[in-house]
Scaffold this active site. Structure first.
Site, short mmCIF file in Angstrom:
data_model
loop_
_atom_site.label_atom_id
_atom_site.label_comp_id
_atom_site.label_asym_id
_atom_site.label_seq_id
_atom_site.Cartn_x
_atom_site.Cartn_y
_atom_site.Cartn_z
N TYR A 21 -13.66 3.63 27.62
CA TYR A 21 -13.55 5.03 27.17
C TYR A 21 -12.07 5.41 27.09
CZ TYR A 21 -18.50 6.24 27.43
OH TYR A 21 -19.85 6.34 27.20
N GLU A 22 -11.71 6.11 26.02
CA GLU A 22 -10.31 6.49 25.80
C GLU A 22 -10.12 7.99 25.59
OE1 GLU A 22 -8.63 3.99 22.78
OE2 GLU A 22 -9.42 2.14 23.68
#
Length: 302
Positions: free
Chosen positions: A153-154
């Site tokens: 996840y970014e």
């Protein structure tokens, strides 16, 4: 004669002492190569990628995202497949693992974008997200006979504490249930990203087997000395973790192969700090003949 007997006794005692003192185990050589695959839909197959039999190789399917496939919107932990399922199917997983005993296949969660927008981590609640994630991912992992998960996840619409609880409980449950044997995270040097992943590491680092740190997210033109400094910083941040060095297939970010990436890796290897290497991504490497994959694996196997 008496002197000879005493000398013999001393030699025997010395041998016993040396036998009883535990010797330090030889350091383990870095033999892990990992590669993300399937995100860019360029018809790449597992069998296209070179596989050195003397190292462990992980393919990481990219990505499973908790969004709907028809119109991208959050589904609170209900993951769907967003990789090239035509070329990277359950039968292809079985085939590559059957031909190569040193190959494992994992699944990456999240990624950068989906449907033209950012792929956000946005749970409705910790309990519901974890329950949905465990259920949906267990189904996919068993269907594909996968070995582990990677957290990539970014972008976030939840605070670090919520992220840590959700991901930590997910990894805990999947490992406890025997669904996965390893887990990794893929942070990079961005303040918000690091806040989330370092909170997760502080609470659940003991359950995270590898840190796929995105060193290629540093500025293009990074030097060897800068890379070594960055590596030391992240090894300190993720203290005790197995930090992998990384490059892009196209070499346009961070320390490129042309500017000394493999020189830096050899330095880390000499210092026994190199846990492995990973590449983003097989899709882009196909057109270039997988030359960095071959070079990475040769370095690790030597």
């Amino acid at each position: 004669m008496k002197h000879t007997t005493i000398s013999l006794i001393l030699l025997i005692l010395q041998a016993l002492v040396l036998y009883l003192i535990p010797t330090e185990a030889a350091p383990t050589k870095p033999r892990l190569f990992r590669e993300y695959i399937g995100a860019n839909f360029k018809n790449v197959k597992f069998s296209d990628v070179p596989i050195n039999p003397n190292i462990e190789v992980h393919f990481i399917l990219s990505f499973a995202i908790d969004y709907t496939a028809s119109s991208p919107s959050p589904t609170n932990g209900k993951f769907n497949k967003f990789w090239d399922t035509d070329n990277l199917s359950p039968s292809e997983v079985s085939s590559i693992k059957g031909k190569h005993s040193n190959v494992k296949v994992a699944l990456s969660l999240g990624g950068d974008t989906v449907g033209g927008g950012f792929a956000y981590f946005k749970p409705s609640s910790v309990d519901s997200w974890v329950a949905n994630a465990v259920s949906s991912l267990t189904r996919i992992i068993k269907e594909y006979n996968l070995d582990g998960i990677d957290i990539d996840y970014e972008h976030f619409k939840a605070n670090p504490s919520i992220f840590s609880k959700c991901i930590g409980r997910l990894i805990t449950t999947l490992k406890k249930n025997g669904v996965i044997s390893f887990a990794s995270i893929a942070p990079y040097d961005d303040a918000e990203v690091q806040r989330h992943y370092l909170t997760l590491w502080k609470c659940y680092g003991h359950l995270i087997d590898y840190v796929n740190f995105q060193f290629y997210a540093y500025d293009q033109g990074t030097t060897i000395s800068q890379f070594m400094s960055y590596f030391e910083t992240q090894a300190s941040n993720y203290n005790g973790g197995k930090i992998l060095a990384s490059i892009l297939s196209d070499g346009i970010g961070g320390l490129s192969p042309e500017n000394g990436f493999f020189t830096a890796c050899n330095r880390l290897k000499d210092r026994q700090q190199l846990a492995g290497i990973f590449i983003w991504c097989a899709d882009n490497s196909k057109a270039r003949g997988f030359r960095y994959e071959k070079q990475s694996q040769e370095l690790l196997a030597s």
